[in-house]
Scaffold this active site. Structure first.
Site, mmCIF file in Angstrom:
data_model
loop_
_atom_site.group_PDB
_atom_site.id
_atom_site.type_symbol
_atom_site.label_atom_id
_atom_site.label_comp_id
_atom_site.label_asym_id
_atom_site.label_seq_id
_atom_site.Cartn_x
_atom_site.Cartn_y
_atom_site.Cartn_z
ATOM 1 C CE LYS A 1 40.665 38.465 34.813
ATOM 2 N NZ LYS A 1 40.556 39.823 34.264
ATOM 3 C CD GLN B 1 42.587 41.661 31.714
ATOM 4 O OE1 GLN B 1 41.820 40.725 31.883
ATOM 5 N NE2 GLN B 1 43.103 42.336 32.715
ATOM 6 C CG ASP C 1 35.765 42.696 34.374
ATOM 7 O OD1 ASP C 1 36.135 41.945 35.300
ATOM 8 O OD2 ASP C 1 36.469 42.944 33.369
#
Ligand code: NAD
Length: 297
Positions: free
Chosen positions: A53, A97, A120
């Site tokens: 990412k 994460q 997200d």
């Protein structure tokens, strides 16, 4: 033999468009989109995802900030950092994460993220907007799959679709997106899970199968209808002494045999994983455009 839905090539096309949009933002006097990511502990898979990412941000002209915490971080410390980043005007997107250590509640953490920065797409506000068909951040993996279907011009309207796996981040939102009144979309969706009876009876009737259960090579050729579109979300690392790395990445689909029967299929790696990152970048671009007043909410 199925044609390949090449996630790597498709993601490269989306990333090139995003990079061009960044240049336009800068030309209009704006600033680079900025993604902040929080990583707790040193789980190998999470390290790999976060590294790609951050790397992608650099490739397409985004700023990125990676904040690392040891496994022992308290929930309060993590929440304090999230609140701080929520207030930072120059940060457009914030992700934590997953998975998190057992002593930290994932829902509490997800809820703490400013919905305006929830790139997200895991915040209940984002998921609610998705259910209502309102503009908002879609969860990156299902969004990436929709982008892939669209890129290849696969018309899903009227298809019988089966999604295997009902996680909050992949299977459940995937079933919602495929059933919405959109193209791709407009499918009649069955959401299968570990308690589904006679799963094969469902998959054998499906024009589109999304396998997202995390069981290597679960979906075999005899479970698939000839000509089906097969999307493999699974990523499992298994030991492989013939590989220099000592392991290989395997999906949830028995690729070689299913590819003989399907019309389209995603490979692993080089399929959905690459699209997940492209979708995350697209969400971050959209967050930045809105926050910089360059696009209506
Ligand atoms: P999860 O473990 O949270 O959920 C798995 C789901 O599969 C559950 O709903 C469970 O009911 C279902 N399931 C388990 N065994 C089953 C069986 N035998 N039959 C039917 N259903 C069964 O998983 P997740 O987070 O959704 O991830 C699924 C897979 O996708 C994993 O391999 C993960 O690594 C991978 N993944 C890939 C990406 C990507 O970008 N490619 C992103 C997220 C997750």
């Amino acid at each position: 033999m199925a044609a390949i839905l090449d996630g790597k090539a498709c993601a490269a096309a989306y990333k090139a468009n995003i990079a061009a949009e960044v240049q336009q933002i800068l030309a209009r006097g704006g600033r680079k989109p900025h993604l902040a990511a929080i990583l707790v502990g040193n789980n190998g898979a999470s390290e790999t995802y976060i590294a790609s990412k951050v790397k992608t941000c650099g490739e397409i002209g985004f700023e990125s900030t990676l904040i690392r915490f040891p496994e022992s971080v308290t929930e309060a410390e993590l929440l304090e950092t999230i609140q701080k980043i929520n207030k930072q005007a120059e940060v457009d997107g914030l992700l934590v994460q997953l998975p998190l250590p057992a002593h930290i509640n994932e829902h509490t953490v997800t809820l703490a993220i400013d919905p305006e920065k929830d790139v997200d797409g895991f915040h209940p506000g984002s998921l609610g907007r998705m259910m209502l068909g309102l503009p908002g951040f879609l969860p990156a993996t299902p969004k990436g799959i929709m982008m892939l279907l669209e890129h290849y011009g696969i018309k899903t309207s009227g298809m019988e679709a089966v999604v295997i796996g009902r996680s909050h981040i992949v299977g459940s939102p995937m079933s919602v997106l495929l059933s919405r009144n959109t193209e791709p979309g407009n499918c009649t969706v069955s959401l299968c899970h570990s308690k589904t009876r006679n799963l094969e009876a469902h998959t054998r009737q499906a024009d589109l199968v999304v396998a997202a259960l995390g069981k290597p090579e679960f979906l075999k050729a005899d479970m698939v209808k000839p000509g089906a579109v097969v999307i493999d979300v699974g990523i499992t690392k298994i030991s492989d002494t013939s590989s220099p790395k000592g392991y290989k990445i395997v999906g949830d689909v028995a690729f070689e045999e299913v590819a003989q029967k399907a019309s389209w299929i995603t490979p692993v790696p080089g399929g959905v994983g690459a699209m997940t990152i492209a979708a995350l970048m697209q969400n971050t671009l959209e967050a930045s455009l809105r926050r910089q007043g360059l696009k209506q909410a």
